[in-house]
Motif scaffolding. Structure first.
Motif, short mmCIF file in Angstrom:
data_model
loop_
_atom_site.label_atom_id
_atom_site.label_comp_id
_atom_site.label_asym_id
_atom_site.label_seq_id
_atom_site.Cartn_x
_atom_site.Cartn_y
_atom_site.Cartn_z
N THR A 219 -20.94 40.73 26.43
CA THR A 219 -20.05 39.95 25.57
C THR A 219 -20.09 38.51 26.07
N LEU A 220 -20.43 37.58 25.20
CA LEU A 220 -20.42 36.16 25.58
C LEU A 220 -19.05 35.58 25.24
N MET A 221 -18.38 35.04 26.24
CA MET A 221 -17.06 34.41 26.07
C MET A 221 -17.12 32.99 26.60
N ALA A 222 -16.48 32.06 25.92
CA ALA A 222 -16.53 30.67 26.39
C ALA A 222 -15.32 29.89 25.89
N HIS A 223 -15.02 28.82 26.62
CA HIS A 223 -13.86 27.99 26.32
C HIS A 223 -14.27 26.57 25.92
N SER A 224 -13.61 26.02 24.90
CA SER A 224 -13.72 24.62 24.53
C SER A 224 -15.16 24.22 24.24
N ARG A 225 -15.66 23.17 24.88
CA ARG A 225 -17.04 22.73 24.63
C ARG A 225 -18.04 23.83 24.99
N GLY A 226 -17.69 24.64 25.98
CA GLY A 226 -18.56 25.77 26.33
C GLY A 226 -18.70 26.73 25.17
N ALA A 227 -17.63 26.89 24.36
CA ALA A 227 -17.70 27.76 23.19
C ALA A 227 -18.73 27.24 22.19
N ASN A 228 -18.80 25.93 22.02
CA ASN A 228 -19.78 25.35 21.13
C ASN A 228 -21.19 25.59 21.64
N GLN A 229 -21.37 25.49 22.95
CA GLN A 229 -22.69 25.71 23.52
C GLN A 229 -23.11 27.17 23.39
N VAL A 230 -22.16 28.09 23.61
CA VAL A 230 -22.45 29.51 23.46
C VAL A 230 -22.75 29.84 22.00
N MET A 231 -22.03 29.23 21.07
CA MET A 231 -22.29 29.46 19.66
C MET A 231 -23.72 29.09 19.29
N VAL A 232 -24.16 27.92 19.72
CA VAL A 232 -25.53 27.49 19.42
C VAL A 232 -26.53 28.45 20.05
N TYR A 233 -26.27 28.85 21.29
CA TYR A 233 -27.18 29.79 21.95
C TYR A 233 -27.26 31.11 21.18
N ALA A 234 -26.12 31.66 20.80
CA ALA A 234 -26.09 32.96 20.15
C ALA A 234 -26.83 32.96 18.82
N VAL A 235 -26.81 31.83 18.13
CA VAL A 235 -27.50 31.74 16.84
C VAL A 235 -28.99 31.49 17.03
#
Length: 308
Positions: free
Chosen positions: A137-153
Motif C-alpha cells: 500500500t503506497l501512503m503519502a502526505h502533502s507534496r509526497g502524495a502528489n509524487q506518489v500519485m504520479v508514480y502510481a500512474v
C-alpha cells in the motif's frame, strides 16, 4: 524471570523497565534499512508488526515537502499502523544528500528536483519486491502524495495494491503562494530561472533566492522551476485520479490551513469504489495530536476492507 531469586521476591524499577522493554521488542521489529541508489545511500525506517513478515504486506509511507521519515506525522502514522497489525516502511527522499536525516538544511544548495522522487520510490518498491513482498500500500502526505500519485500512474507495479493520500496538494497557484509567503515578484524569478535553463545553465545556482520554506537560499534554476512551474506534472493531483488502476483513499481535514479545499477538488472523482474520500473533523494539514490516529483508523479500515 524468577521472582523467588530476587531480594524479598520484589521487582525493582530497573527490572520492570527491562521487562517492559523486552516485551515491547518482542511485539515489533524496528530498524533503519538502507540501499545504494545513483551513488547515494537511501534510508528508510522499517516497522514489522507482531508476528508478521515482510511477505505479509507493507504500507510504504512518504513524507511531505523536504520533510523526513521521523517527523511527527510519519512517526505517529507508523505507530498507529503497528497497533493495527500493519507493517510499514517510512522513506526518506535523499533530495540529493547522501544518507539524509532530518529536515533539509535551507543553507545547502538546492539541486534536487521533484522528478527525482520517482526513481527513489521505484528503488524502494524493487527493494521490497526483492524480499518477497507482493502486497504494497503506497501512503503519502502533502507534496509526497502528489509524487506518489504520479508514480502510481506512470509505473504500473503489480505489487502496489492500494493508495492512501493524506492532505494531497490540490491548490498550487505558485504565484499566489510565493508572493503570499515572501512578498516578492514571483514571475521575475521564474523568468530568470527559465532564461538560465534555455542557455543550458539549469544547474547554475541562483543565490539568495526564496524557495519553498527557505528564504534567501542557494537554488539551482532547474530546481526552482521543478517545484514552482504551474504546468509541472506534480501540481495536477486531481487530474490523475481518473488514471489510477488500484483503489485509492483520500484523507483530508476540515481545518487544513494549507490545502483548504481538497474535498471539493476531488469530489468529482469520488465514486466510493476506485476513489474514496474521508474527512477528519478539526484536522489541520499535519493531522496533529489525535487527528492522525483518526486518519489512520480510516486508512486501516480501507486497507482491511479492500484486502478482505
Amino acid at each position: 524471570m524468577d521472582l523467588k531469586s530476587m531480594p524479598n521476591g520484589k521487582l525493582t524499577v530497573t527490572m520492570i523497565f527491562v521487562l517492559l522493554s523486552v516485551t515491547f521488542s518482542a511485539l515489533v521489529h524496528a530498524e533503519e534499512v538502507t540501499q545504494k541508489f545513483n551513488g547515494l545511500t537511501l534510508n528508510a525506517n522499517l516497522e514489522l508488526a507482531e508476528g508478521k513478515e515482510l511477505k505479509d504486506g507493507v504500507v510504504m509511507i512518504l513524507h511531505g515537502l523536504m520533510g523526513h521519515n521521523r517527523m511527527e506525522i510519519m512517526d505517529t502514522a507508523q505507530q498507529a499502523l503497528l497497533e493495527s497489525e500493519q507493517s510499514s516502511l517510512a522513506l526518506n527522499l535523499s533530495l540529493g544528500i547522501d544518507n539524509r536525516h532530518g529536515f533539509y538544511d535551507c543553507t545547502k544548495s538546492h539541486l534536487h528536483m521533484q522528478e527525482d522522487s520517482l526513481g527513489e520510490i521505484k528503488a524502494w518498491v524493487a527493494w521490497l519486491r526483492g524480499r518477497g513482498v507482493k502486497n504494497i500500500t503506497l501512503m503519502a502526505h502533502s507534496r509526497g502524495a502528489n509524487q506518489v500519485m504520479v508514480y502510481a500512474v506512470e509505473h504500473i507495479d503489480p505489487e502496489i495494491k492500494l493508495l492512501v493520500f493524506l492532505a494531497p496538494g490540490t491548490v498550487m497557484d505558485s504565484k499566489l503562494l510565493f508572493e503570499g509567503r515572501f512578498g516578492k515578484d514571483f514571475l521575475a524569478i521564474l523568468d530568470r530561472a527559465n532564461q538560465l535553463i534555455t542557455q543550458n545553465r539549469g544547474g547554475e545556482i541562483m543565490e539568495n533566492t526564496d524557495f519553498m520554506y527557505c528564504p534567501q537560499a542557494p537554488v539551482s534554476a532547474q530546481s526552482f522551476k521543478s517545484y514552482y512551474d504551474d504546468k509541472e506534472t506534480f501540481r495536477n493531483f486531481p487530474s490523475f485520479l481518473p488514471r489510477i488502476t488500484v483503489p485509492a483513499l483520500i484523507i483530508t481535514g476540515t481545518a487544513d490551513e494549507r490545502q483548504p479545499d481538497i474535498a471539493n477538488h476531488v469530489k468529482p472523482y469520488v465514486d466510493g469504489k476506485m476513489v474514496q474520500l474521508k474527512i477528519v473533523e478539526g484536522a489541520g494539514h499535519f493531522f496533529m495530536d489525535f487527528n492522525i490516529e483518526d486518519a489512520m483508523e480510516f486508512a486501516v479500515q480501507f486497507i482491511d476492507e479492500e484486502q478482505s
